[in-house]
Design an enzyme around this catalytic site. Structure first.
Site, mmCIF file in Angstrom:
data_model
loop_
_atom_site.group_PDB
_atom_site.id
_atom_site.type_symbol
_atom_site.label_atom_id
_atom_site.label_comp_id
_atom_site.label_asym_id
_atom_site.label_seq_id
_atom_site.Cartn_x
_atom_site.Cartn_y
_atom_site.Cartn_z
ATOM 1 N N ASN A 170 0.873 -1.172 0.000
ATOM 2 C CA ASN A 170 0.000 0.000 0.000
ATOM 3 C C ASN A 170 0.910 1.221 0.000
ATOM 4 O OD1 ASN A 170 -1.773 2.071 0.452
ATOM 5 N ND2 ASN A 170 -2.388 1.411 2.517
ATOM 6 N N TRP A 171 1.001 1.859 -1.154
ATOM 7 C CA TRP A 171 1.931 2.995 -1.278
ATOM 8 C C TRP A 171 1.402 4.264 -0.627
ATOM 9 C CZ3 TRP A 171 4.024 2.736 -7.049
ATOM 10 C CH2 TRP A 171 4.957 1.683 -7.131
ATOM 11 N N GLY A 197 2.997 -1.182 4.220
ATOM 12 C CA GLY A 197 3.025 0.245 3.914
ATOM 13 C C GLY A 197 4.449 0.698 3.602
ATOM 14 N N GLY A 198 5.102 1.294 4.582
ATOM 15 C CA GLY A 198 6.425 1.910 4.397
ATOM 16 C C GLY A 198 7.436 1.020 3.685
ATOM 17 N N SER A 247 3.610 -2.169 10.225
ATOM 18 C CA SER A 247 5.057 -2.214 10.429
ATOM 19 C C SER A 247 5.690 -3.555 10.050
ATOM 20 C CB SER A 247 5.414 -1.838 11.877
ATOM 21 O OG SER A 247 5.006 -0.514 12.156
HETATM 22 P P1 13P Z 1 3.163 0.367 7.630
HETATM 23 O O1 13P Z 1 3.659 -0.926 7.046
HETATM 24 O O2 13P Z 1 3.901 1.567 7.150
HETATM 25 O O3 13P Z 1 3.026 0.300 9.119
HETATM 26 O O4 13P Z 1 1.652 0.578 7.065
HETATM 27 C C1 13P Z 1 0.753 -0.467 7.143
HETATM 28 C C2 13P Z 1 -0.452 -0.115 6.377
HETATM 29 O O5 13P Z 1 -1.184 0.791 6.740
HETATM 30 C C3 13P Z 1 -0.726 -0.865 5.138
HETATM 31 O O6 13P Z 1 -2.010 -0.611 4.673
#
Ligand code: 13P
Length: 246
Positions: free
Chosen positions: A9-10, A230-231, A209
């Site tokens: 998820n960018w 995400g990140g 995370s």
């Molecule tokens: P992170 O991996 O940056 O914590 O984000 C998770 C997320 O919200 C994926 O949709």
């Protein structure tokens, strides 16, 4: 059927050029991976991502969709608009949308139904706040969100649905749920789906995370089918390591 899936998820990151560079770097290295790989990109990157991923094993999704077909909804994007450029997936009910854009369980359900009606595959997010976890209300919260999101669906449509368990306190904070807690939550979601549809085969991911360092431990749990990242999905190298761990 349960499938292994790694989805990125960018969020509001990456321009079209970044998208093309990312795909060029990732694609040759994941040709033989066992998981289905999905990238959920900003609207403005969708067309480029879809064109560049044609004939590869990377699937492309959007991050939101509106629940009406057309009309005076300035700034919104319909399911038909996404489908007509061959978008395959769409994230629905991410906690950032629930919190920052006031999306309720009812809105999430309407979006899920509209996405399915137009041949898009929803990735539905559920998750509890830190306060709810500390008050032992996490399972109640996520099973309730699951039940409300899936109202009015047929058993057959579950084949085209992915659920992502994303504890809100773990998103972007560097804190991950322990693999046991994540598994317990996902098991409870699976039990709720079974109660509603007599189906235990739905694909359920963990998100919050996820990094190359903690991915394998999470994926070793019996109920976790993969991750929504995400990140760590913004760099092809770290995303590739997570894909390799599933
Ligand atoms: P992170 O991996 O940056 O914590 O984000 C998770 C997320 O919200 C994926 O949709």
């Amino acid at each position: 059927m349960r499938r292994k899936v790694i989805a990125g998820n960018w969020k509001m990151n990456m321009l079209p050029n970044d998208t093309i560079d990312f795909i060029n770097e990732l694609e040759p290295n994941i040709k033989k991976c066992e998981s289905e790989v999905i990238l959920c990109v900003p609207y403005t990157d969708l067309f480029y991502a879809i064109s560049f991923c044609q004939g590869t094993n990377i699937h492309i999704g959007a991050q939101n969709v509106f629940y009406e077909d057309s009309g005076a909804y300035t700034g919104e994007i319909s399911a038909q608009m996404l489908k007509c450029i061959n978008t395959e997936y769409v994230i629905i009910g991410h906690s950032e949308r629930r919190k920052l854009f006031n999306e309720t369980d009812e809105i999430v359900n309407k979006k899920v139904l509209k996405a399915l009606e137009n041949g898009l595959k929803p990735i539905i997010c559920v998750g509890e706040t830190l306060e709810e976890r500390e008050q032992n209300k996490a399972i109640e919260k996520i099973t309730d969100q699951t039940e409300k999101a899936l109202q009015g669906l047929t058993k057959e449509s579950l084949e085209n649905i992915i659920i992502a368990y994303e504890p809100i306190w773990a998103i972007g904070t560097g804190k991950t749920a322990t693999s046991k807690d994540a598994n317990e939550a996902i098991k409870a979601i699976r039990a709720k789906v079974k109660e509603m549809f007599e189906n235990t085969d739905i694909t359920i991911l963990y998100g919050g995370s996820v990094k190359p360092e903690n991915a394998k431990e999470l994926f070793d749990e019996p109920d976790i089918d993969g991750a929504l990242v995400g990140g760590a999905s913004l760099k092809a190298s770290s995303f590739e390591s997570i894909i390799g761990a599933n």
